[in-house]
Write an enzyme that holds these catalytic residues in place. Structure first.
Site, mmCIF file in Angstrom:
data_model
loop_
_atom_site.group_PDB
_atom_site.id
_atom_site.type_symbol
_atom_site.label_atom_id
_atom_site.label_comp_id
_atom_site.label_asym_id
_atom_site.label_seq_id
_atom_site.Cartn_x
_atom_site.Cartn_y
_atom_site.Cartn_z
ATOM 1 N N SER A 194 0.833 -1.207 0.000
ATOM 2 C CA SER A 194 0.000 0.000 0.000
ATOM 3 C C SER A 194 0.870 1.261 0.000
ATOM 4 C CB SER A 194 -0.905 0.019 1.234
ATOM 5 O OG SER A 194 -1.682 -1.150 1.274
HETATM 6 N N1 SAM Z 1 -0.640 -3.907 3.846
HETATM 7 C C1 SAM Z 1 0.038 -4.666 2.836
HETATM 8 C C2 SAM Z 1 1.450 -4.184 2.657
HETATM 9 O O1 SAM Z 1 1.865 -3.245 3.338
HETATM 10 O O2 SAM Z 1 2.151 -4.761 1.828
HETATM 11 C C3 SAM Z 1 -0.660 -4.582 1.526
HETATM 12 C C4 SAM Z 1 -1.791 -5.480 1.438
HETATM 13 S S1 SAM Z 1 -2.385 -5.714 -0.202
HETATM 14 C C5 SAM Z 1 -3.093 -4.174 -0.603
HETATM 15 C C6 SAM Z 1 -3.790 -6.758 0.200
HETATM 16 C C7 SAM Z 1 -3.383 -8.156 0.605
HETATM 17 O O3 SAM Z 1 -4.554 -8.851 1.012
HETATM 18 C C8 SAM Z 1 -2.781 -8.957 -0.529
HETATM 19 O O4 SAM Z 1 -1.534 -9.463 -0.142
HETATM 20 C C9 SAM Z 1 -3.786 -10.089 -0.763
HETATM 21 O O5 SAM Z 1 -3.208 -11.296 -1.172
HETATM 22 C C10 SAM Z 1 -4.398 -10.203 0.608
HETATM 23 N N2 SAM Z 1 -5.714 -10.869 0.626
HETATM 24 C C11 SAM Z 1 -6.709 -10.834 -0.272
HETATM 25 N N3 SAM Z 1 -7.751 -11.574 0.156
HETATM 26 C C12 SAM Z 1 -7.400 -12.083 1.362
HETATM 27 C C13 SAM Z 1 -8.046 -12.908 2.326
HETATM 28 N N4 SAM Z 1 -9.288 -13.373 2.162
HETATM 29 N N5 SAM Z 1 -7.367 -13.221 3.454
HETATM 30 C C14 SAM Z 1 -6.123 -12.773 3.669
HETATM 31 N N6 SAM Z 1 -5.459 -11.985 2.800
HETATM 32 C C15 SAM Z 1 -6.099 -11.633 1.674
#
Ligand code: SAM
Length: 220
Positions: A68
């Site tokens: 993000s």
């Molecule tokens: N905060 C993170 C960082 O600093 O890198 C960025 C997160 S990214 C925008 C969103 C993350 O949520 C992705 O890695 C994705 O694989 C994960 N994700 C999507 N659906 C999910 C779920 N049901 N459970 C856990 N993680 C999930």
């Protein structure tokens, strides 16, 4: 191996990020600013994008996912209003950068990631920084933490159509939850507070996140 010149350049860029993109846009929580000034964002990004680590942008981290943008990480963390004693549940570990910020500011972080590969990369990056107060799980975070327990704070780092029911249940009375809630392409960043078993919500701003994919979120 990061050269002395690279280290200096990253430190200068990090300082600019703090002043321009965070303090300059209204981030005022000193603990959040100090944590983000200490943490090397470049360590959570592949070499290809490391030189852009302190631009105020999301960047690719593999598996079609992103780290993000720094301003959003700071804003969401500030909204959690952490004093240092809290247990925090993070849904969407991604690169682990947000996890690192939380680990500096809370007592314990529990983090769930859907992709095993991303969770492993994040665990390696966080181990190098000696972050010890973190528990990792791979699975569907929309279903909550696997044990029957509650948390003082919950942060969802991907878009949800609404706050998943299991996460409402796992938020402690008086606790705060921060999440991007809305459509698949644009959402509103909301803070929800739990009082008398109900969530009262406040909208902070518009935002754009990748989807949370899971039983209580979006389909693939
Ligand atoms: N905060 C993170 C960082 O600093 O890198 C960025 C997160 S990214 C925008 C969103 C993350 O949520 C992705 O890695 C994705 O694989 C994960 N994700 C999507 N659906 C999910 C779920 N049901 N459970 C856990 N993680 C999930």
């Amino acid at each position: 191996m990061v050269s002395y010149d690279d280290k200096n350049r990253y430190a200068i860029n990090r300082r600019t990020m703090i002043e321009m993109h965070l303090r300059g846009r209204g981030i005022h929580d000193r603990r959040v600013l100090n944590a983000m000034e200490r943490l090397p964002r470049e360590s959570f990004i592949g070499k290809k994008y490391a030189s852009s680590a302190y631009d105020d942008n999301p960047l690719p981290i593999g598996m079609g996912q992103t780290i993000s943008q720094p301003y959003i990480v700071a804003l969401m963390t500030q909204c959690l209003d952490l004093s240092g004693s809290e247990e925090v549940l993070e849904i969407g570990t991604g690169s682990g950068y947000q996890t690192a910020v939380l680990s500096e500011l809370a007592a314990k972080v529990y983090t769930i990631e859907r992709f095993g590969e991303l969770s492993e990369q994040a665990q390696a990056s966080l181990a190098k920084l000696d972050c010890k107060n973190i528990e990792f799980t791979v699975g569907d975070g929309s279903c909550g933490w696997s044990e029957d327990r509650q948390f003082d704070r919950i942060i969802i780092t991907a878009a949800v159509p609404e706050v998943p029911e299991p996460l409402k249940d796992q938020l402690r009375e008086g606790g705060l939850l921060v999440a991007p809630v809305g459509g698949q392409y644009t959402q509103e960043l909301v803070i929800a507070k739990k009082n008398n078993d109900c969530l009262s919500t406040e909208t902070i701003c518009g935002c754009r996140f990748v989807k949370l994919i899971g039983q209580y979120a979006y389909g693939e």
